[in-house]
Design an enzyme around this catalytic site. Structure first.
Site, short mmCIF file in Angstrom:
data_model
loop_
_atom_site.label_atom_id
_atom_site.label_comp_id
_atom_site.label_asym_id
_atom_site.label_seq_id
_atom_site.Cartn_x
_atom_site.Cartn_y
_atom_site.Cartn_z
N CYS A 1 -3.35 -2.32 5.67
CA CYS A 1 -3.65 -0.99 6.21
C CYS A 1 -5.06 -0.93 6.78
O CYS A 1 -5.36 -0.11 7.65
CB CYS A 1 -3.46 0.09 5.14
SG CYS A 1 -4.44 -0.15 3.65
N CYS B 1 0.84 -1.19 0.00
CA CYS B 1 0.00 0.00 0.00
C CYS B 1 0.88 1.25 0.00
O CYS B 1 1.74 1.42 0.88
CB CYS B 1 -0.90 -0.02 1.23
SG CYS B 1 -1.70 1.57 1.60
N GLU B 2 0.68 2.13 -0.97
CA GLU B 2 1.52 3.32 -1.05
C GLU B 2 1.16 4.38 -0.03
O GLU B 2 1.88 5.36 0.13
CB GLU B 2 1.48 3.91 -2.46
CG GLU B 2 0.16 4.53 -2.87
CD GLU B 2 0.21 5.07 -4.30
OE1 GLU B 2 -0.41 6.12 -4.53
OE2 GLU B 2 0.84 4.44 -5.16
N HIS B 3 0.05 4.19 0.68
CA HIS B 3 -0.36 5.17 1.70
C HIS B 3 0.26 4.89 3.06
O HIS B 3 0.52 5.82 3.84
CB HIS B 3 -1.88 5.20 1.82
CG HIS B 3 -2.57 5.62 0.56
ND1 HIS B 3 -3.78 5.10 0.15
CD2 HIS B 3 -2.20 6.50 -0.39
CE1 HIS B 3 -4.13 5.65 -1.00
NE2 HIS B 3 -3.19 6.50 -1.35
N HIS B 4 0.47 3.59 3.38
CA HIS B 4 1.01 3.25 4.70
C HIS B 4 2.22 2.31 4.61
O HIS B 4 2.79 1.96 5.64
CB HIS B 4 -0.07 2.61 5.58
CG HIS B 4 -1.21 3.53 5.89
ND1 HIS B 4 -2.37 3.55 5.15
CD2 HIS B 4 -1.35 4.48 6.85
CE1 HIS B 4 -3.19 4.47 5.64
NE2 HIS B 4 -2.61 5.04 6.66
N GLN C 1 -4.85 -0.50 -5.40
CA GLN C 1 -5.34 -1.66 -6.14
C GLN C 1 -6.00 -1.27 -7.46
O GLN C 1 -5.90 -2.00 -8.45
CB GLN C 1 -6.30 -2.47 -5.27
CG GLN C 1 -6.73 -3.79 -5.92
CD GLN C 1 -7.49 -4.67 -4.95
OE1 GLN C 1 -7.23 -4.66 -3.74
NE2 GLN C 1 -8.43 -5.44 -5.46
N HIS D 1 -5.90 -5.89 2.48
CA HIS D 1 -5.01 -4.75 2.70
C HIS D 1 -4.70 -4.65 4.19
O HIS D 1 -5.59 -4.46 5.01
CB HIS D 1 -5.69 -3.46 2.23
CG HIS D 1 -5.89 -3.38 0.75
ND1 HIS D 1 -5.32 -2.40 -0.03
CD2 HIS D 1 -6.60 -4.16 -0.10
CE1 HIS D 1 -5.67 -2.58 -1.30
NE2 HIS D 1 -6.45 -3.65 -1.36
#
Length: 235
Positions: free
Chosen positions: A197, A126-129, A167, A195
């Site tokens: 996250c 996940c590129e956010h977390h 995704q 995920h």
């Protein structure tokens, strides 16, 4: 509707050993602008070993700020282990040197029914977390004059998965790459993933999963064909 299909569930999920060059040329230019992984122009200025050394230094600082004792036998090698994992494993799909070499073969058997490869192991981040995305990808295409080696479908999925991702973009990147490689728009991609996250932080929901799909060509136009694809992958 095409009632017959070749249904393939391959276990060949190994990432090929590829010698990366120090300054590869970015290869997402053929993708629509909104599907390109965001990269800086100087993304490949450093060699892989230089990136590993720098990431190791930064991760050592993170561990120190968390209060961990890096003199401990169990921890002292962790910064470099993490750095090598990032460069050589988790995020190797950022490096165009690792793009799979997909060769086509003449369709001498004149097979033109749906070909499905399901349950392709998918591991992304996940590129956010920066925590894992774990799941399965299912792909299908209608062969024309050419067919592709089956393991190459896995390798395309894994190449785009091994990046910081969302995704939705990953699903479309795989579909566009297959269209470009197979010279056909008749491609379907469905991803189902968990995920971490969502599971390990925030809402802490361990029971939900995320499904995304992209249909091109005949799969987009023909509801019966889509239904058959979904039936064959158990959806």
């Amino acid at each position: 509707m095409r009632p017959n299909a070749t249904l393939l569930n391959t276990m060949d999920n190994a990432v090929p050993a590829v010698a990366a060059t120090d300054h590869p040329v970015p290869n997402d230019a053929h993708l629509p602008a909104d599907l390109r992984t965001p990269l800086r122009p100087d993304a490949f200025t450093l060699s892989e070993e230089e990136k590993i050394a720098s990431i190791s230094d930064h991760f050592r600082e993170i561990m120190t700020l968390l209060g961990l004792d890096l003199n401990d036998d169990s921890l002292k090698g962790t910064p470099r282990r993490v750095a090598k994992m990032y460069v050589h494993e988790w995020f190797r799909g950022l490096n165009p040197a690792y793009q799979p070499d997909v060769k086509l073969f003449d369709n001498r058997y004149q097979y033109h029914q749906m070909l499905v490869e399901r349950d392709i192991t998918l591991f992304s981040c996940c590129e956010h977390h920066f925590v894992p995305i774990i799941g399965k990808a299912h792909v299908a295409y209608l062969p024309g004059e050419h067919v592709v080696g089956l393991s190459k479908l896995n390798r395309v999925v894994q190449y785009y998965a091994r990046r910081p991702q969302v995704q939705e973009r990953l699903t479309r990147q795989i579909a566009e790459e297959l269209k470009n490689t197979l010279h056909t728009n008749d491609v379907a991609v469905l991803i189902e993933a968990d995920h971490l996250c969502v599971m390990s932080r925030g809402v802490n929901d361990t029971s939900s999963s995320t499904l995304t799909a992209e249909y091109g060509g005949a799969f987009d136009r023909d509801q019966a064909l889509r239904t058959e694809f979904l039936r064959l992958i158990g959806k």
